[in-house]
Design an enzyme around this catalytic site. Structure first.
Site, PDB file in Angstrom:
ATOM      1  CB  THR A   1      -0.929  -0.015   1.234  1.00 45.45           C
ATOM      2  OG1 THR A   1      -1.835  -1.088   1.077  1.00 45.45           O
ATOM      3  CG2 THR A   1      -1.706   1.263   1.374  1.00 45.45           C
TER       4      THR A   1
ATOM      5  CG  ASP B   1      -1.328  -8.347   3.920  1.00 42.37           C
ATOM      6  OD1 ASP B   1      -1.767  -7.351   4.512  1.00 42.37           O
ATOM      7  OD2 ASP B   1      -1.978  -8.967   3.057  1.00 42.37           O
TER       8      ASP B   1
END
Ligand code: GLU
Length: 448
Positions: free
Chosen positions: A107, A184
Site C-alpha cells: 500500500t 501483510d
C-alpha cells in the site's frame, strides 16, 4: 471514446451500465432493494461474476454490488478520471544524512489502478519521495525499486535478495536504509532481515501504510517521515519496523524487527510489539529512545551478512482434533523443520506424539511456540509439555510463532547439522528472546 467495452464488465452488469450510458469514471447510483450506493464507476477485475458492478465510494473503499434485474443503475454525474503523474523530486540538502529508500510494493507504494479497480503496487520509491516532499528536510534520499509486489507474494528468496541489496548499500557507506513494504508480511521480513543482517553499523527500517498515498486518510507520509528520520539519525543500529503509534497522525513508533506483529486488519496502529516494547518513538521530527538496551549505531562496525533461509520449514498450528497425518506429510515430503504452534504454555494433543517422535527420529528439527502470542512457553508445568520436551521438541520461550518460523527457516539455512541448528535456534541473535517476562498489564493490546 467509451471505455465500458474494455473495462472487464460482462453479462447483466454490462447490459445495465450500457443502458444507463455509464462510462468508467462516471459517478453512478446503484439502487437495490435495501440500499443505495453512490460513487465512481471503476473497471472490473478480469475474473469474477458477470453481475457485479464496482463502485469507489466516498470513503475510498471499493464496493462490489450484485446487479440483478431488480436493481436500478443510473448515471448521476460525469466524473473526472484520476490520473497519476510522477511528482518532481525535491532538492537535496548535502548536510543531511544519506538514506536509501528501497521499495518492494504494498500500500505504501500503491495507487488505485483504474484498469482493475484494485489498489496496485505502482509507484516507485522516487515517486514516494516526490509525494512526501518533507523528506527533503529530513535526509538526502536515494531510491531504488527492488520489487513491485504485494507482500503476500514474497518468499524466502526475496528475503535473501533484499538482505544482499541492503548489505551492498551499507558497504557503500549510507547512514540508513528504509524498506517500503506491504504490511501483510512486513513483520516476517523484518524478522528475516534481523537474522540475516548482523552487527549492523546503521539502522535498517521496514515501513508500510494501511491506506494508500492517494487517499486523504493515508498514513504513508507520517510513517515514511518517521522511518527516514530514524534511519538517518537514530542512535540504534538494528532492523526495526516503524508505523503509527496510535490511530491519530501524531507519532510513529520503532518496533524491534523480531518482536513485532500485525494485529489488526485495518487500523493504522496495527503493529504491536509482542512480549517487548517499542525501542523508540518519532514525534515532531524528533527521535526519542525508550530504552538503553539496543545495538548502537557505529559506522566502523562490519556488517555480517547471513542471507540464506531454508524453504523446507512448515508451521503446523495445533487445534483440537488435529490429524497427526499433517505432521507425517511434512516428514515424508522431506521438510527439515516443523514449528508447532502449540496451545497455552506449549502443548499439542497426545494423538500427535507418535508423529512428533517419528519426525525427530528422521532428523526433522521440531520447535514449539505458543499460539497465545503473548507470554512465554513453559513446558515443565504439565505432563504434556514434559513429554514433548523428552521427544526433543525445542521450546521457543517468548518468541511468537511467526518470528519462531522465520528463525527456524534461517537456522536451517545456516546449517544442516541438527544439533548445531538447535543450538543456534536457542541463541539470542537479534533480541528475539526476552530474558524476563514483562509486566503483563503493559504488554497486552492497547497498553502500548
Ligand atoms: N496485501 C498487501 C500487502 O501486504 C496489502 C497492502 C499493504 O498492507 O501494504 O502488500
Amino acid at each position: 471514446m467509451s471505455q465500458i467495452e474494455n473495462s472487464g464488465y460482462k453479462g447483466e452488469a454490462l447490459r445495465q451500465l450500457k443502458l444507463a450510458d455509464c462510462d468508467i469514471g462516471d459517478i453512478i447510483r446503484v439502487t437495490s432493494k435495501s440500499k443505495v450506493y453512490e460513487g465512481i464507476l471503476i473497471p472490473r477485475a478480469e475474473l469474477g461474476e458477470g453481475t457485479i458492478v464496482i463502485v469507489k465510494m466516498k470513503s475510498g473503499y471499493n464496493v462490489g454490488i450484485n446487479v440483478t434485474k431488480e436493481v436500478k443503475v443510473e448515471k448521476i454525474g460525469k466524473g473526472t478520471k484520476p490520473a497519476f503523474a510522477s511528482p518532481s523530486i525535491p532538492k537535496q540538502n548535502p548536510a543531511l544524512p544519506h538514506v536509501v529508500i528501497m521499495s518492494t510494493g504494498g500500500t505504501i507504494a500503491s495507487r488505485v489502478d483504474y484498469r482493475t479497480g484494485a489498489v496496485r503496487s505502482a509507484i516507485s520509491a522516487s515517486d514516494l519521495y516526490g509525494v512526501v516532499p518533507e523528506l527533503a528536510d529530513v535526509a538526502r534520499v536515494d531510491t531504488e525499486i527492488v520489487y513491485s509486489i504485494y507482500s503476500e507474494n514474497l518468499t524466502q528468496k526475496n528475503w535473501t535478495e533484499l538482505a544482499q541489496k541492503v548489505a551492498e548499500r551499507i558497504e557503500q557507506g549510507v547512514d540508513g536504509i528504509v524498506i517500503a513494504h506491504g504490511t501483510d508480511t512486513m513483520a516476517y521480513t523484518s524478522a528475516a532481515l534481523s537474522f540475516a543482517l548482523q552487527n549492523l553499523p546503521v539502522p535498517v527500517i521496514v515501513v508500510g501504510a494501511q491506506r494508500s498515498s492517494d487517499r486523504p486518510s493515508s498514513d504513508a507520509a507520517t510513517n515514511l517521515i518517521g522511518a527516514v528520520k530514524a534511519a538517518g539519525e537514530a542512535p540504534f543500529a538494528e532492523v526495526c519496523l516503524v508505523m503509527h503509534e496510535s490511530v491519530s497522525d501524531i507519532a510513529t513508533v520503532v518496533h524491534r524487527g523480531t518482536k513485532v506483529r500485525k494485529c489488526h486488519t485495518s487500523r493504522r496502529d496495527t503493529f504491536k510489539s509482542i512480549n517487548g516494547f517499542p525501542i523508540a518513538k518519532v514525534k515532531n521530527l524528533q527521535v526519542t529512545m525508550e530504552t538503553d538496551q539496543y545495538q548502537r549505531r557505529d559506522p566502523k562496525k562490519k556488517l555480517v551478512l547471513k542471507p540464506n533461509f531454508s524453504e523446507k520449514v512448515a508451521l503446523v498450528k495445533f487445534y483440537p482434533g488435529l490429524d497427526p497425518a499433517v505432521i507425517d506429510f511434512y516428514v515424508e515430503k522431506g521438510f527439515k523443520g516443523i514449528l508447532l504452534e502449540g496451545s497455552g504454555l506449549g502443548h499439542v494433543s497426545k494423538f500427535c506424539f507418535d508423529s512428533i517422535k517419528n519426525a525427530v527420529a528422521k532428523g526433522v528439527l521440531v520447535a514449539l511456540a505458543s499460539q497465545c502470542i503473548w507470554g512465554r512457553v513453559n513446558m515443565n508445568v504439565y505432563d504434556t509439555g514434559r513429554d514433548l520436551l523428552s521427544f526433543g521438541v525445542v521450546p521457543l520461550d517468548d518468541m511468537f510463532p511467526e518470528t519462531g518460523l522465520v528463525k527456524l527457516m534461517w537456522v536451517l539455512g545456516q546449517t544442516s547439522d541438527v544439533e548445531e541448528a538447535k543450538k543456534l535456534l536457542k541463541t539470542n541473535i537479534a533480541g528475539e528472546f526476552s530474558s524476563r517476562t514483562l509486566p503483563q498489564d503493559k504488554i497486552v493490546e492497547g497498553a502500548q
